[in-house]
Design a protein around this motif. Structure first.
Motif, PDB file in Angstrom:
ATOM      1  N   ALA A   4       0.762  -1.165  -0.042  1.00 39.07           N
ATOM      2  CA  ALA A   4       0.072   0.011   0.137  1.00 39.07           C
ATOM      3  C   ALA A   4       0.936   1.335  -0.048  1.00 39.07           C
ATOM      4  O   ALA A   4       0.508   2.177  -0.555  1.00 39.07           O
ATOM      5  CB  ALA A   4      -0.903  -0.112   1.275  1.00 39.07           C
ATOM      6  N   LEU A   5       1.959   1.291   0.828  1.00 37.77           N
ATOM      7  CA  LEU A   5       2.921   2.337   0.798  1.00 37.77           C
ATOM      8  C   LEU A   5       3.606   2.589  -0.619  1.00 37.77           C
ATOM      9  O   LEU A   5       3.624   3.628  -1.134  1.00 37.77           O
ATOM     10  CB  LEU A   5       3.880   2.220   2.094  1.00 37.77           C
ATOM     11  N   ALA A   6       3.879   1.618  -1.166  1.00 37.06           N
ATOM     12  CA  ALA A   6       4.446   1.703  -2.677  1.00 37.06           C
ATOM     13  C   ALA A   6       3.579   2.102  -3.590  1.00 37.06           C
ATOM     14  O   ALA A   6       3.994   3.025  -4.558  1.00 37.06           O
ATOM     15  CB  ALA A   6       5.033   0.307  -2.966  1.00 37.06           C
ATOM     16  N   ALA A   7       2.340   1.659  -3.419  1.00 40.03           N
ATOM     17  CA  ALA A   7       1.316   2.052  -4.519  1.00 40.03           C
ATOM     18  C   ALA A   7       1.060   3.625  -4.289  1.00 40.03           C
ATOM     19  O   ALA A   7       0.821   4.515  -5.128  1.00 40.03           O
ATOM     20  CB  ALA A   7      -0.030   1.387  -4.242  1.00 40.03           C
ATOM     21  N   ALA A   8       0.948   4.177  -3.092  1.00 41.57           N
ATOM     22  CA  ALA A   8       0.704   5.519  -2.580  1.00 41.57           C
ATOM     23  C   ALA A   8       1.981   6.228  -3.180  1.00 41.57           C
ATOM     24  O   ALA A   8       1.756   7.374  -3.653  1.00 41.57           O
ATOM     25  CB  ALA A   8       0.700   5.688  -1.104  1.00 41.57           C
ATOM     26  N   VAL A   9       3.126   6.057  -3.145  1.00 36.45           N
ATOM     27  CA  VAL A   9       4.147   6.769  -3.658  1.00 36.45           C
ATOM     28  C   VAL A   9       4.227   6.704  -5.198  1.00 36.45           C
ATOM     29  O   VAL A   9       4.389   7.602  -5.739  1.00 36.45           O
ATOM     30  CB  VAL A   9       5.546   6.039  -3.033  1.00 36.45           C
ATOM     31  N   CYS A  10       3.874   5.609  -5.807  1.00 37.67           N
ATOM     32  CA  CYS A  10       3.772   5.630  -6.941  1.00 37.67           C
ATOM     33  C   CYS A  10       2.802   6.439  -7.545  1.00 37.67           C
ATOM     34  O   CYS A  10       3.068   7.086  -8.587  1.00 37.67           O
ATOM     35  CB  CYS A  10       3.502   4.190  -7.557  1.00 37.67           C
ATOM     36  N   LEU A  11       1.679   6.591  -6.935  1.00 36.48           N
ATOM     37  CA  LEU A  11       0.555   7.469  -7.384  1.00 36.48           C
ATOM     38  C   LEU A  11       1.012   8.999  -7.454  1.00 36.48           C
ATOM     39  O   LEU A  11       0.714   9.609  -8.149  1.00 36.48           O
ATOM     40  CB  LEU A  11      -0.710   7.022  -6.865  1.00 36.48           C
TER      41      LEU A  11
END
Length: 54
Positions: A4-11
């Motif tokens: 979830a953290l990786a997805a938030a950073v990507c977005l």
């Protein structure tokens, strides 16, 4: 949680204009490839060998 953290950073990187979507996808693909290769080389310790005591 790490996903979830990786997805938030990507977005957020794409939203803020710091990276193109292709950059983010390539970075994610490269990370998955390197992680998978290291997993194949070193493996994941099993639960039975992780503990030092009996």
């Amino acid at each position: 949680m790490p996903w979830a953290l990786a997805a938030a950073v990507c977005l957020s990187r794409v939203y803020l204009g710091a990276h193109f979507p292709v950059d983010v996808a390539a970075g994610a693909g490269l990370g998955l490839f390197i992680g998978s290769a290291l997993n194949l080389v070193f493996g994941v310790p099993s639960a039975s060998t992780a503990g030092a005591g009996g």
